[in-house]
Design a protein around this motif. Sequence first.
Motif, PDB file in Angstrom:
ATOM      1  N   GLN A   4       0.826  -1.207   0.000  1.00  0.00           N
ATOM      2  CA  GLN A   4       0.000   0.000   0.000  1.00  0.00           C
ATOM      3  C   GLN A   4       0.859   1.255   0.000  1.00  0.00           C
ATOM      4  OE1 GLN A   4      -2.981   0.574  -0.589  1.00  0.00           O
ATOM      5  NE2 GLN A   4      -4.058   1.848   0.878  1.00  0.00           N
ATOM      6  N   GLU A   5       1.863   1.296   0.846  1.00  0.00           N
ATOM      7  CA  GLU A   5       2.718   2.475   0.928  1.00  0.00           C
ATOM      8  C   GLU A   5       3.492   2.689  -0.363  1.00  0.00           C
ATOM      9  OE1 GLU A   5       2.774   4.816   3.317  1.00  0.00           O
ATOM     10  OE2 GLU A   5       1.013   3.676   3.953  1.00  0.00           O
ATOM     11  N   ALA A   6       3.876   1.597  -1.034  1.00  0.00           N
ATOM     12  CA  ALA A   6       4.597   1.732  -2.302  1.00  0.00           C
ATOM     13  C   ALA A   6       3.751   2.439  -3.340  1.00  0.00           C
ATOM     14  CB  ALA A   6       5.022   0.359  -2.808  1.00  0.00           C
ATOM     15  N   SER A   7       2.444   2.077  -3.389  1.00  0.00           N
ATOM     16  CA  SER A   7       1.563   2.699  -4.377  1.00  0.00           C
ATOM     17  C   SER A   7       1.276   4.150  -4.032  1.00  0.00           C
ATOM     18  CB  SER A   7       0.260   1.905  -4.478  1.00  0.00           C
ATOM     19  OG  SER A   7      -0.446   1.931  -3.251  1.00  0.00           O
ATOM     20  N   ARG A   8       1.418   4.509  -2.770  1.00  0.00           N
ATOM     21  CA  ARG A   8       1.153   5.880  -2.357  1.00  0.00           C
ATOM     22  C   ARG A   8       2.375   6.791  -2.532  1.00  0.00           C
ATOM     23  NH1 ARG A   8      -3.554   6.494   0.317  1.00  0.00           N
ATOM     24  NH2 ARG A   8      -4.555   4.657   1.243  1.00  0.00           N
TER      25      ARG A   8
ATOM     26  N   ILE B 157       0.485 -12.475  -5.332  1.00  0.00           N
ATOM     27  CA  ILE B 157       0.934 -11.121  -5.619  1.00  0.00           C
ATOM     28  C   ILE B 157       2.439 -11.091  -5.852  1.00  0.00           C
ATOM     29  CG2 ILE B 157       0.966  -8.738  -4.793  1.00  0.00           C
ATOM     30  CD1 ILE B 157      -1.350  -9.461  -2.939  1.00  0.00           C
ATOM     31  N   TRP B 158       2.845 -10.370  -6.885  1.00  0.00           N
ATOM     32  CA  TRP B 158       4.256 -10.126  -7.163  1.00  0.00           C
ATOM     33  C   TRP B 158       4.560  -8.692  -6.719  1.00  0.00           C
ATOM     34  CZ3 TRP B 158       1.305 -13.589  -9.466  1.00  0.00           C
ATOM     35  CH2 TRP B 158       1.861 -14.795  -9.922  1.00  0.00           C
ATOM     36  N   SER B 159       5.399  -8.549  -5.700  1.00  0.00           N
ATOM     37  CA  SER B 159       5.711  -7.253  -5.101  1.00  0.00           C
ATOM     38  C   SER B 159       7.163  -6.880  -5.414  1.00  0.00           C
ATOM     39  CB  SER B 159       5.485  -7.328  -3.580  1.00  0.00           C
ATOM     40  OG  SER B 159       5.911  -6.159  -2.935  1.00  0.00           O
TER      41      SER B 159
ATOM     42  N   GLY C 230       8.263  -2.503  -3.093  1.00  0.00           N
ATOM     43  CA  GLY C 230       7.034  -3.139  -2.635  1.00  0.00           C
ATOM     44  C   GLY C 230       5.866  -2.965  -3.585  1.00  0.00           C
ATOM     45  N   LEU C 231       6.046  -2.196  -4.664  1.00  0.00           N
ATOM     46  CA  LEU C 231       4.947  -1.953  -5.592  1.00  0.00           C
ATOM     47  C   LEU C 231       4.456  -3.261  -6.203  1.00  0.00           C
ATOM     48  CD1 LEU C 231       3.340   0.388  -7.022  1.00  0.00           C
ATOM     49  CD2 LEU C 231       4.930   0.072  -8.931  1.00  0.00           C
ATOM     50  N   VAL C 232       3.142  -3.432  -6.270  1.00  0.00           N
ATOM     51  CA  VAL C 232       2.565  -4.625  -6.886  1.00  0.00           C
ATOM     52  C   VAL C 232       2.717  -4.526  -8.391  1.00  0.00           C
ATOM     53  CG1 VAL C 232       0.454  -5.931  -7.278  1.00  0.00           C
ATOM     54  CG2 VAL C 232       0.931  -4.982  -5.011  1.00  0.00           C
ATOM     55  N   VAL C 233       3.370  -5.518  -8.999  1.00  0.00           N
ATOM     56  CA  VAL C 233       3.598  -5.513 -10.434  1.00  0.00           C
ATOM     57  C   VAL C 233       2.801  -6.606 -11.146  1.00  0.00           C
ATOM     58  CG1 VAL C 233       5.856  -4.415 -10.286  1.00  0.00           C
ATOM     59  CG2 VAL C 233       5.691  -6.906 -10.122  1.00  0.00           C
ATOM     60  N   LYS C 234       2.242  -7.529 -10.365  1.00  0.00           N
ATOM     61  CA  LYS C 234       1.417  -8.571 -10.937  1.00  0.00           C
ATOM     62  C   LYS C 234       0.517  -9.124  -9.840  1.00  0.00           C
ATOM     63  CE  LYS C 234       1.769 -13.025 -13.427  1.00  0.00           C
ATOM     64  NZ  LYS C 234       2.715 -14.008 -14.025  1.00  0.00           N
ATOM     65  N   LEU C 235      -0.695  -9.515 -10.218  1.00  0.00           N
ATOM     66  CA  LEU C 235      -1.636 -10.018  -9.223  1.00  0.00           C
ATOM     67  C   LEU C 235      -2.566 -11.039  -9.861  1.00  0.00           C
ATOM     68  CD1 LEU C 235      -3.526  -8.033  -6.543  1.00  0.00           C
ATOM     69  CD2 LEU C 235      -4.839  -9.470  -8.096  1.00  0.00           C
ATOM     70  N   GLN C 236      -2.774 -12.144  -9.179  1.00  0.00           N
ATOM     71  CA  GLN C 236      -3.739 -13.155  -9.607  1.00  0.00           C
ATOM     72  C   GLN C 236      -4.780 -13.337  -8.515  1.00  0.00           C
ATOM     73  OE1 GLN C 236      -1.244 -16.578 -10.275  1.00  0.00           O
ATOM     74  NE2 GLN C 236      -0.846 -16.051 -12.416  1.00  0.00           N
TER      75      GLN C 236
END
Length: 366
Positions: free
Chosen positions: A77-81, A200-202, A207-213
């Motif tokens: 979450q903090e990475a995306s912010r 999740i691929w972080s 820590g940014l999410v780069v892939k999610l299933q």
Amino acid sequence: MSPHLSFGRFLSRGLAVPMTRSGHCAHRCTGLHPWSALVLVALVFGLWQPLAQAQAQSQGLTAVPARSVNEWLTRMQEASRQRAYTGTLVVSAGSVMSTSRIWHVCDGVQQMERIEMLTGAPRTTIRRNNEVITFVPDTRTAWIEEHESLGLFPELLRTPANAIPKYYEVRETGVQRVAGHAADVVEILPRDPFRFGFRIWSEQKTGLVVKLQTLGERGAVLEQLAFSELQMDAPVRMDKLRKMMKDTRGYEVVRPSLKKTTPEAEGWHFKEAVPGFLRMSCHSRESGDANEVSSVPMQCVFSDGLASVSLFVEPLDARRHGPETSAVMGATHSLGMRLGNHWLTVLGEVPPATLQRFAQALERTR
């Protein structure tokens, strides 16, 4: 019809046109990957972590020490912010695939992002903190809405209660590369049948999410989204995005008139709570007649911190509403049914049994 933004959350699942929802065909993976037997043996005999570390070392990647589920989610979450980035995001569900281009920036206080659909009907969504505007060129309309949360990628930790560990557990499975970036692979798995799991691929450094299933029963991949190209710390200009957001020349501006409310104020009551899900918001459409409260459509959004469920109640219309209906759109299920003189629609990235629990819990009080 729904303005609801889901966990994959701002794409189709997420790149949502206000008051509508992108649909995907249902798809459930049933075949076994050729190396699934090896993975199973590794899991049974406790060899998975050494294997994952060996795989990471062979790729020149470094495994990380264990984190709790809340530590992982907070990091994401903090990475995306806090990061500025641009990228191309691909969403797939079965045979359906969509692509979007994303520009994201944060100055430490304000966040902005622009999301442009590259497939399907053209549309561009620009967000500034909670304010969202979606430009739809085909109809020359611009929808302006206020969202209580930004709907980042992904939108995590949406509930005020720290209950996620009660309903989810975490498992670290190794390190892989996505769009040229080393990423820790983490599985967040449900502890009960009322929610789906996530793989999740972080990105390791940020820590940014780069892939999610999104995972269904037995680990079936219901839907997937991933960056095919990603530039970290990109020179995204917030002032430029502000100008684009304000430029509505040639567009009819539509601002849905909503007011905050509660189910009780609208004459409804939940007999019991669905485990883990808290009500995050409830709105009704503004009506010009104060005596017509019962005819005003109502939407309530519930979340367990990861999964979301939207519940809509509207007056029964025999021309539009018939027998009970259900549908699947990738990881999203929906249920429609009659409740007396009203029609209920429940929609969310959850198993059908969860939607049934919501529907059975709602009752009319007046």
